[in-house]
Design an enzyme around this catalytic site. Structure first.
Site, PDB file in Angstrom:
ATOM      1  N   CYS A 136      33.060  38.852  46.472  1.00 51.08           N
ATOM      2  CA  CYS A 136      33.524  39.504  47.233  1.00 51.08           C
ATOM      3  C   CYS A 136      34.052  40.854  47.333  1.00 51.08           C
ATOM      4  O   CYS A 136      34.709  41.530  46.659  1.00 51.08           O
ATOM      5  CB  CYS A 136      35.289  38.455  47.073  1.00 51.08           C
ATOM      6  SG  CYS A 136      35.965  39.161  48.616  1.00 51.08           S
ATOM      7  N   CYS A 139      36.909  42.015  48.671  1.00 51.15           N
ATOM      8  CA  CYS A 139      37.645  42.304  46.877  1.00 51.15           C
ATOM      9  C   CYS A 139      37.870  43.198  46.215  1.00 51.15           C
ATOM     10  O   CYS A 139      38.848  43.829  45.533  1.00 51.15           O
ATOM     11  CB  CYS A 139      38.002  40.629  46.317  1.00 51.15           C
ATOM     12  SG  CYS A 139      37.955  39.733  47.488  1.00 51.15           S
ATOM     13  N   ASP A 140      36.304  43.105  45.989  1.00 55.43           N
ATOM     14  CA  ASP A 140      36.061  44.197  45.038  1.00 55.43           C
ATOM     15  C   ASP A 140      35.364  45.293  44.699  1.00 55.43           C
ATOM     16  O   ASP A 140      35.007  46.653  43.714  1.00 55.43           O
ATOM     17  CB  ASP A 140      35.290  43.017  44.008  1.00 55.43           C
ATOM     18  CG  ASP A 140      36.012  42.254  42.979  1.00 55.43           C
ATOM     19  OD1 ASP A 140      37.419  42.717  43.392  1.00 55.43           O
ATOM     20  OD2 ASP A 140      35.368  41.734  42.973  1.00 55.43           O
TER      21      ASP A 140
END
Ligand SMILES: Cc1cc2nc3c(=O)[nH]c(=O)nc-3n(C[C@H](O)[C@H](O)[C@H](O)COP(=O)(O)OP(=O)(O)OC[C@H]3O[C@@H](n4cnc5c(N)ncnc54)[C@H](O)[C@@H]3O)c2cc1C
Length: 312
Positions: A136, A139-140
């Site tokens: 993701c 997200c990261d």
């Protein structure tokens, strides 16, 4: 102590775009509608940065579109609740939905559990998951500011997220097992014009390598020469396809050999009163627009099914 079983007209499992649209249609038809999800509403949209192919929005962030869909569904009084669905059982015309914490009953169940990322299945993937290996970018990506990162895959998600990563990372190397991308031409165009993106073609990824603490690179075999090579990277983002989220429905006999759910064009599965929609269906294109289209049909069909039951 036995659990209290709450009854609804329609239970929708999964609050992605498809499930939330089914909730709009079912609750707007005055059906008492429950939407269960084991995570936040929004489904895969929560892992998507910019969506530029959903009509009505020139570009919108995934979580923002999720908020708008949730607002629409709750406007018509659909109820949302936490629930990790473990099974659906048949009890005459009723379906019993069992979650990890509760039990619910309804004549209609709509399965909208979507799909999740496929693992690459190479050494280092598990070991470095969360320590450089990610599925993701949204997200990261921030953890890899000014670092070299690698993306594995050549489809829409890989290329879209590669473009996104390039906003923060120093460089993005896409490693792909073929000699051309499968991603939509518009995404490819953007990626090829992106000075931070480069491509390794015809490469079979064989391992994610690290120093014991964190990822340091990706090892691959060059299919043309048979040589083992390595791309240095602090982060590796894996986009090599999706798998259906259907473990809870095996007992119903509605899955194909790969776990997807075949339906007719009105989203009916083999079991009367159980519908499926969106990414979890056996189909070729898995996108928000057609999950939403499926959701509208399933919500309306839920109404028709209940009318037919009442008329009997
Ligand atoms: C990185 C990425 C980028 C993408 N970019 C785009 C794009 O730009 N445009 C586009 O149109 N599409 C894009 N997609 C695809 C799009 O997000 C999906 O097609 C769409 O979200 C499918 O919707 P859905 O409602 O079928 O299921 P999902 O969005 O998969 O939602 C399913 C929901 O079901 C829940 N669930 C699963 N199993 C259970 C269970 N047992 N019990 C309870 N809840 C359960 C999950 O928690 C999830 O919330 C992208 C996907 C990814 C991963």
């Amino acid at each position: 102590m036995s659990k209290e079983t709450k009854e609804y007209d329609v239970i929708i499992i999964g609050a992605g775009p498809g499930g939330m649209t089914a909730a709009v249609y079912a609750s707007r038809a005055n059906l008492n509608t429950l939407v269960l999800d084991r995570g936040p509403y929004g489904g895969q949209m929560n892992n998507t940065d910019a969506i530029d192919n959903y009509p009505g929005f020139l570009e919108i962030k995934g979580p923002d579109l999720a908020d708008k869909m949730h607002e629409t569904a709750t406007k018509f009084d659909a109820e949302f609740a936490y629930g990790d669905v473990q099974s659906v059982e048949l009890d005459g015309n009723m379906k019993v939905v069992k979650t990890d914490t509760a039990e619910y009953k309804a004549p209609v169940v709509i399965i909208a559990t979507g799909a999740d990322h496929r693992k690459l299945g190479v050494p280092g993937e598990e070991e470095y998951s969360g320590r450089g290996v990610s599925y993701c970018a949204v997200c990261d990506a921030a953890f890899f500011k000014d670092e070299d990162v690698a993306v594995i895959g050549g489809g829409d998600s890989a290329i879209e997220e590669g473009n996104y990563l390039s906003q923060m990372a120093k460089s993005v190397t896409d490693i792909h097992r073929r000699d051309k991308l499968r991603a939509q031409p518009s995404l490819q165009k953007r990626a090829f014009a992106n000075p931070k993106m480069s491509f390794v073609w015809d490469a079979n990824t064989t391992a994610i390598v690290g120093d014991g603490q964190k990822v340091t690179g990706v090892e691959y075999i060059d299919k043309d020469t048979g040589e083992k090579k390595e791309v240095k990277a602090a982060g590796v983002f894996i986009y090599v396809g999706v798998v259906p989220q259907t473990a809870a429905f095996k007992n119903l006999g509605i899955l194909d050999e790969k776990g997807w759910i075949p339906t007719d064009e009105n989203m009916h599965t083999k079991v009367p009163g159980i519908f499926a929609l969106g990414d979890v269906r056996q189909k070729n294109l898995r996108q928000i627009a057609n999950a939403v289209g499926d959701g509208s049909i399933a919500g309306q069909e839920a109404y028709n099914y209940i009318q037919d039951l009442n008329d009997k």
